[in-house]
Design a protein around this motif. Structure first.
Motif, PDB file in Angstrom:
ATOM      1  N   LYS A 121       0.686   3.845  -2.809  1.00  0.00           N
ATOM      2  CA  LYS A 121       0.267   6.077  -2.736  1.00  0.00           C
ATOM      3  C   LYS A 121       1.888   6.015  -3.767  1.00  0.00           C
ATOM      4  N   CYS A 122       3.073   5.810  -3.168  1.00  0.00           N
ATOM      5  CA  CYS A 122       3.725   6.798  -4.028  1.00  0.00           C
ATOM      6  C   CYS A 122       4.063   6.727  -5.260  1.00  0.00           C
ATOM      7  N   ARG A 168       1.287  -1.574   0.254  1.00  0.00           N
ATOM      8  CA  ARG A 168       0.474  -0.258  -0.736  1.00  0.00           C
ATOM      9  C   ARG A 168       0.936   1.394   0.109  1.00  0.00           C
ATOM     10  N   GLN A 169       2.034   1.543   0.608  1.00  0.00           N
ATOM     11  CA  GLN A 169       3.015   2.132   1.012  1.00  0.00           C
ATOM     12  C   GLN A 169       3.527   3.232  -0.539  1.00  0.00           C
ATOM     13  N   SER A 220      -8.493   1.782  -6.776  1.00  0.00           N
ATOM     14  CA  SER A 220      -8.073   2.939  -6.028  1.00  0.00           C
ATOM     15  C   SER A 220      -9.432   2.629  -5.093  1.00  0.00           C
ATOM     16  N   THR A 245      -9.730   0.929  -1.029  1.00  0.00           N
ATOM     17  CA  THR A 245      -9.485   2.274  -0.234  1.00  0.00           C
ATOM     18  C   THR A 245     -10.541   2.542   0.197  1.00  0.00           C
ATOM     19  N   LYS A 282       1.096   8.787  -6.680  1.00  0.00           N
ATOM     20  CA  LYS A 282       1.008  10.381  -6.257  1.00  0.00           C
ATOM     21  C   LYS A 282       2.719  11.119  -6.738  1.00  0.00           C
TER      22      LYS A 282
END
Length: 312
Positions: A40-41, A36-37, A269, A272, A44
């Motif tokens: 996210k990178c 997940r981290q 997404s 989430t 973004k």
């Protein structure tokens, strides 16, 4: 035979990258939290850079055909309305209704659209897909929020929808690329080279992380809504809208872009969002998993068939 090789070259690399990601998950190098981290990178940083560079590379003369834009936007709205009626008729649980509705119309266009379009038709098609992102992604986001809030017993928050759209990194990257093209601005060579290299990371890393995120629990509990949603998303809608696009005269790169709008799997997404907005997150997760796997086969068949009959 040519259409077979074209479809293999477009789809098989995506499958292999997902397979690598799943193997990495099995080895323990990535777990759910780290995946997940990294995701996210990607969302973004790397994907916005890729989108910006694709639009930037199309040059100041880049335009999006009005008929292509209208067809894609109208098609997404029609998908939403048909799906709304369908979930009301086939599902009684509101937590599942919102997730099914979101899953039927919202596709992973950014992740699948650009690499498939580029594989089939090169940078020009990738530029067209990137330009279309500035229109389609805000629609997906707004309608996804509406779909989930419609069935959680709360009134949709218009300000929250608008804020989510205007702060979306993919939208900002698209708009920035359009500004650079419109005003003829140029990046210093060293900055362009760095951004281009980082943008190139987006597709392989995103598919590896997607593969590492695959999990197969809770499938039995979700089987009926899962089958209904996947059938509409991967078979009915792509066939219907691509068929309509052919009748309207779309061919080649533009048809390939439309195929990825309507035929790509469900956006990652969406899982989430379901977690955060009271939807059935287990169903949302299964939809992402199985649509991502099955779309490899369905996209291959669509690309092969369209190539075989001369539309690509």
């Amino acid at each position: 035979m040519d259409s077979l090789f074209i479809s293999l070259n477009a789809v098989v690399p995506l499958f292999l990258m997902m397979a690598v990601g799943y193997i990495i998950r099995l080895t323990g190098l990535l777990n759910d939290i780290s995946a997940r981290q990294v995701n996210k990178c990607i969302f973004k940083v790397f994907l916005p850079l890729m989108i910006f560079i694709n639009i930037y590379d199309t040059g100041s003369g880049a335009t999006l055909r009005n008929d292509l834009l209208f067809f894609a936007a109208a098609g997404v709205l029609v998908e939403f309305l048909i799906s709304l009626v369908l979930v009301l008729l086939t599902e009684q649980d509101n937590s599942k209704r919102g997730v099914m509705l979101q899953g039927m119309f919202r596709s992973n266009f950014v992740l699948f659209g650009i690499p498939i379009a580029m594989s089939l038709y090169g940078d020009s098609a990738a530029g067209t897909a990137s330009l279309l992102i500035a229109i389609i992604i805000p629609m997906f986001n707004a309608l996804a929020v509406l779909a989930l809030e419609m069935f959680n017993g709360q009134r949709p928050n218009l300000w929250g929808v608008l804020l989510g759209i205007i702060t979306n990194p993919l939208i900002l990257a698209s708009l920035l690329g359009l500004l650079f093209n419109h005003f003829g601005w140029y990046l210093p060579k060293v900055l362009y080279s760095t951004m281009s290299t980082l943008g190139d990371i987006a597709t392989p890393l995103a598919f590896v992380v997607l593969g590492a995120s695959l999990a197969f629990g809770e499938t039995g509990r979700c089987i009926r809504p899962l089958l209904i949603t996947l059938f509409m998303k991967l078979i009915v809608y792509p066939a219907a809208f691509v068929g309509a696009a052919i009748l309207m005269g779309f061919r080649g790169a533009n048809l390939a872009v439309l195929l990825t709008v309507f035929g790509s799997p469900i956006a990652v997404s969406s899982f989430t969002m379901a977690q955060q907005m009271g939807g059935d997150d287990q169903l949302a997760g299964q939809l992402v998993v199985f649509s991502s796997i099955l779309s490899i086969g369905t996209m291959f068949l669509y690309i092969w068939g369209l190539g075989y009959f001369g539309y690509f």
